[in-house]
Design a protein around this motif. Structure first.
Motif, mmCIF file in Angstrom:
data_model
loop_
_atom_site.group_PDB
_atom_site.id
_atom_site.type_symbol
_atom_site.label_atom_id
_atom_site.label_comp_id
_atom_site.label_asym_id
_atom_site.label_seq_id
_atom_site.Cartn_x
_atom_site.Cartn_y
_atom_site.Cartn_z
ATOM 1 N N CYS A 19 -13.943 30.466 11.353
ATOM 2 C CA CYS A 19 -13.960 30.307 9.902
ATOM 3 C C CYS A 19 -13.127 29.121 9.445
ATOM 4 O O CYS A 19 -13.574 28.280 8.679
ATOM 5 C CB CYS A 19 -13.462 31.603 9.256
ATOM 6 S SG CYS A 19 -13.725 31.639 7.482
ATOM 7 N N ARG A 20 -11.891 29.070 9.934
ATOM 8 C CA ARG A 20 -10.981 27.999 9.522
ATOM 9 C C ARG A 20 -11.591 26.629 9.765
ATOM 10 O O ARG A 20 -11.451 25.722 8.965
ATOM 11 C CB ARG A 20 -9.697 28.096 10.341
ATOM 12 C CG ARG A 20 -8.588 28.830 9.673
ATOM 13 C CD ARG A 20 -7.317 28.629 10.433
ATOM 14 N NE ARG A 20 -6.801 27.294 10.264
ATOM 15 C CZ ARG A 20 -6.073 26.646 11.165
ATOM 16 N NH1 ARG A 20 -5.830 27.205 12.308
ATOM 17 N NH2 ARG A 20 -5.624 25.448 10.931
ATOM 18 N N LEU B 193 -24.310 25.277 -1.659
ATOM 19 C CA LEU B 193 -23.835 26.595 -1.263
ATOM 20 C C LEU B 193 -23.916 27.592 -2.403
ATOM 21 O O LEU B 193 -24.260 28.747 -2.212
ATOM 22 C CB LEU B 193 -22.387 26.517 -0.785
ATOM 23 C CG LEU B 193 -22.202 26.467 0.720
ATOM 24 C CD1 LEU B 193 -20.734 26.507 1.030
ATOM 25 C CD2 LEU B 193 -22.888 27.629 1.396
ATOM 26 N N ARG C 25 -22.809 31.555 8.654
ATOM 27 C CA ARG C 25 -22.110 32.722 8.135
ATOM 28 C C ARG C 25 -20.989 33.109 9.081
ATOM 29 O O ARG C 25 -20.932 32.648 10.208
ATOM 30 C CB ARG C 25 -23.083 33.888 8.033
ATOM 31 C CG ARG C 25 -24.070 33.661 6.937
ATOM 32 C CD ARG C 25 -24.967 34.851 6.802
ATOM 33 N NE ARG C 25 -25.572 34.847 5.512
ATOM 34 C CZ ARG C 25 -25.469 35.864 4.682
ATOM 35 N NH1 ARG C 25 -24.808 36.924 5.014
ATOM 36 N NH2 ARG C 25 -26.063 35.792 3.514
ATOM 37 N N ILE C 26 -20.125 33.972 8.610
ATOM 38 C CA ILE C 26 -19.011 34.443 9.425
ATOM 39 C C ILE C 26 -19.108 35.951 9.528
ATOM 40 O O ILE C 26 -19.459 36.612 8.554
ATOM 41 C CB ILE C 26 -17.670 34.070 8.768
ATOM 42 C CG1 ILE C 26 -17.584 32.573 8.587
ATOM 43 C CG2 ILE C 26 -16.499 34.590 9.561
ATOM 44 C CD1 ILE C 26 -17.271 31.817 9.820
ATOM 45 N N LEU D 151 -14.499 25.730 7.504
ATOM 46 C CA LEU D 151 -13.992 25.421 6.177
ATOM 47 C C LEU D 151 -13.375 24.032 6.114
ATOM 48 O O LEU D 151 -13.123 23.507 5.045
ATOM 49 C CB LEU D 151 -12.941 26.455 5.749
ATOM 50 C CG LEU D 151 -13.511 27.740 5.172
ATOM 51 C CD1 LEU D 151 -12.412 28.716 4.871
ATOM 52 C CD2 LEU D 151 -14.287 27.443 3.901
ATOM 53 N N GLY D 152 -13.095 23.456 7.295
ATOM 54 C CA GLY D 152 -12.556 22.110 7.295
ATOM 55 C C GLY D 152 -13.646 21.083 7.488
ATOM 56 O O GLY D 152 -13.385 19.886 7.543
ATOM 57 N N ILE E 125 -15.286 35.294 13.655
ATOM 58 C CA ILE E 125 -14.296 35.063 12.601
ATOM 59 C C ILE E 125 -13.344 33.916 12.916
ATOM 60 O O ILE E 125 -12.845 33.230 12.024
ATOM 61 C CB ILE E 125 -13.524 36.374 12.315
ATOM 62 C CG1 ILE E 125 -12.755 36.273 11.007
ATOM 63 C CG2 ILE E 125 -12.578 36.714 13.457
ATOM 64 C CD1 ILE E 125 -13.579 36.490 9.813
ATOM 65 N N TRP F 49 -19.004 21.029 -3.230
ATOM 66 C CA TRP F 49 -18.691 22.378 -3.711
ATOM 67 C C TRP F 49 -17.883 22.304 -4.997
ATOM 68 O O TRP F 49 -18.088 23.061 -5.940
ATOM 69 C CB TRP F 49 -17.918 23.137 -2.631
ATOM 70 C CG TRP F 49 -17.313 24.409 -3.078
ATOM 71 C CD1 TRP F 49 -16.058 24.608 -3.542
ATOM 72 C CD2 TRP F 49 -17.946 25.699 -3.101
ATOM 73 N NE1 TRP F 49 -15.874 25.931 -3.858
ATOM 74 C CE2 TRP F 49 -16.997 26.619 -3.590
ATOM 75 C CE3 TRP F 49 -19.231 26.151 -2.756
ATOM 76 C CZ2 TRP F 49 -17.280 27.979 -3.743
ATOM 77 C CZ3 TRP F 49 -19.505 27.497 -2.895
ATOM 78 C CH2 TRP F 49 -18.533 28.385 -3.392
ATOM 79 N N HIS G 74 -20.916 36.195 2.285
ATOM 80 C CA HIS G 74 -21.451 34.949 1.762
ATOM 81 C C HIS G 74 -21.458 33.844 2.799
ATOM 82 O O HIS G 74 -20.605 33.775 3.659
ATOM 83 C CB HIS G 74 -20.638 34.505 0.542
ATOM 84 C CG HIS G 74 -20.701 35.481 -0.578
ATOM 85 N ND1 HIS G 74 -19.671 36.328 -0.881
ATOM 86 C CD2 HIS G 74 -21.689 35.768 -1.447
ATOM 87 C CE1 HIS G 74 -20.006 37.085 -1.893
ATOM 88 N NE2 HIS G 74 -21.237 36.774 -2.264
ATOM 89 N N ALA G 75 -22.427 32.980 2.663
ATOM 90 C CA ALA G 75 -22.535 31.856 3.588
ATOM 91 C C ALA G 75 -21.367 30.904 3.391
ATOM 92 O O ALA G 75 -20.832 30.765 2.297
ATOM 93 C CB ALA G 75 -23.850 31.116 3.365
ATOM 94 N N LEU G 76 -21.008 30.267 4.487
ATOM 95 C CA LEU G 76 -19.846 29.390 4.457
ATOM 96 C C LEU G 76 -20.259 27.929 4.419
ATOM 97 O O LEU G 76 -19.536 27.083 3.913
ATOM 98 C CB LEU G 76 -19.038 29.653 5.728
ATOM 99 C CG LEU G 76 -17.603 29.226 5.700
ATOM 100 C CD1 LEU G 76 -16.887 29.888 4.572
ATOM 101 C CD2 LEU G 76 -16.947 29.581 7.011
ATOM 102 N N MET H 128 -18.053 25.098 2.244
ATOM 103 C CA MET H 128 -17.310 25.601 1.097
ATOM 104 C C MET H 128 -16.004 24.845 0.950
ATOM 105 O O MET H 128 -15.207 24.780 1.863
ATOM 106 C CB MET H 128 -17.028 27.098 1.298
ATOM 107 C CG MET H 128 -16.855 27.821 -0.015
ATOM 108 S SD MET H 128 -16.527 29.548 0.208
ATOM 109 C CE MET H 128 -18.092 30.148 0.726
ATOM 110 N N GLY H 129 -15.811 24.251 -0.195
ATOM 111 C CA GLY H 129 -14.569 23.539 -0.428
ATOM 112 C C GLY H 129 -14.695 22.034 -0.277
ATOM 113 O O GLY H 129 -13.735 21.314 -0.495
#
Lengths: 208, 182
Positions: free
Chosen positions: B103-104, B83, B136-137, B107-108, B100, B176, B142-144, B171-172
């Motif tokens: 997103c959560r 990423l 993306r969101i 990210l998981g 949107i 990452w 930025h790309a997720l 991400m995360g």
């Protein structure tokens, strides 16, 4: 160029760019916009990552750590006042020694103590096992070797899956050990326990 | 389970510097896979720099240059950018935008569902299935995540149900967190 304006403009143009970002939109903005576009399409693009949550600034609100990120966000000239925490709250930093096993069970924190136990091994033979020497910084194989010499007994390191390694000494040397551990191995008396009737009991009970 | 969700240093089995013949192969493959990088490949992987191939559990290989992880691959499959690299060169992969509310979940480590892409805040690029893409969101620059489509974009619009992009790296995740390796 103040970082304030720069970032504000970036955010504005980014909103437009994000949906159709394949095309290089020649926006009907003034020259400033074109310049900015050129800067935005410059490669490699520079990304500012939040020092707290490691995400780019726009994702701090999803990190679960928005509160900690706020000071940095302010320096990036982003008002974090309106942002709400939208991420899953991150679990707190694990307590030292605590391990979370898959399934959510927590492995017990390994107490900083040395437990001495005597078990029977057939007939009159006993084995004295010492658990926890490694927590005090001792190398188990070295300790076993030292024990062998000092006690003229067989001693080895016993490894069993799922359990901490312990030192096993042939014979019942409990009392001698209790003398030696604090003196020769530097284990504080308060941390030494012995097993009495399957209960862990402090080895050096203070006399009332 | 997402590739790198529980990835940690312990999952690394070995690291070895690649021979220059290997390096040329890698560079060529990357330029082949990501034509937008043709002008930039020399910045990403300088010709004199040594590429280190870090092998990890699960038949994963990480390509690192100067201790920075740049690409990863499964078995001998295609290369995918990390990423962080994608953020530097966002034109590398076709973007698939999710609204949107997704997103959560992304990210998981969740896979992307068709509805996320076809909803009001979503955008689809025209891609066939089994294409590497960036997630993306809406509203974010930025790309997720980096993902692989399981359905072509036409199919996504038609079927509009179920997962359509497998999340490979988000991400995360473990990868990452590990962008700098010794």
């Amino acid at each position: 160029m103040s970082s304030d304006d720069e970032h504000e403009k970036k955010e504005e143009v980014a909103e437009e760019e994000a949906p159709a970002n394949d095309e290089e939109e020649d926006s009907d903005e003034d020259e400033d916009g074109e310049e900015l576009l050129a800067m935005l399409t410059e490669r490699p693009a520079h990304v500012a990552y939040c020092p707290t949550c490691t995400f780019p600034a726009e994702y701090c609100e999803f990190s679960g750590r928005l509160q900690e990120c706020k000071p940095w966000l302010e320096t990036q000239a982003i008002s974090a006042a309106d942002l709400k925490e939208r991420g899953k709250a991150k679990k707190k930093e694990k307590v030292d020694g605590e391990k979370e096993l898959p399934g959510g069970k927590k492995k017990k924190k390994q107490a900083l103590e040395v437990v001495v136990a005597v078990t029977n091994r057939g007939g009159r033979k006993r084995i004295t096992s010492i658990k926890g020497m490694d927590l005090f910084g001792h190398r188990l194989d070295e300790v076993a070797k030292a024990m062998k010499k000092q006690l003229s007994c067989g001693a080895s390191v016993a490894t069993s899956p799922g359990q901490a390694d312990c030192i096993e000494i042939q014979g019942d040397v409990l009392d001698i050990l209790l003398q030696r551990l604090p003196k020769k191995f530097g284990i504080p008396e308060a941390s030494i326990f012995k097993m009495e009737d399957k209960q862990k009991v402090p080895a050096f009970a203070k006399k009332a | 389970m997402p590739l790198f969700q529980k990835f940690k240093k312990e999952n690394i089995s070995s690291a070895s510097q690649t021979k220059s013949s290997e390096q040329r192969k890698i560079r060529n493959r990357i330029v082949e896979q990501f034509p937008t990088l043709t002008d930039h490949i020399d910045t990403i992987i300088p010709p004199k720099a040594t590429i280190c191939a870090v092998k990890c559990q699960g038949h994963i290989c990480l390509i690192t240059v100067k201790n920075e992880v740049l690409f990863f691959q499964e078995r001998d499959g295609p290369y995918f950018p990390t990423l962080r690299l994608l953020h530097k060169y966002p034109d590398m992969l076709p973007p698939m935008q999710v609204d949107i509310n997704g997103c959560r979940h992304v990210l998981g480590g969740a896979n992307v569902m068709c509805q996320g892409l076809t909803s009001a805040g979503g955008r689809l690029s025209d891609v066939p299935e089994k294409t590497a893409c960036q997630v993306r969101i809406e509203g974010k620059q930025h790309a997720l995540a980096v993902g692989l489509t399981t359905m072509g974009s036409d199919e996504i619009r038609e079927v509009n149900k179920g997962p359509c992009i497998t999340s490979l790296h988000y991400m995360g995740d473990g990868l990452w967190d590990m962008n700098m390796l010794e």
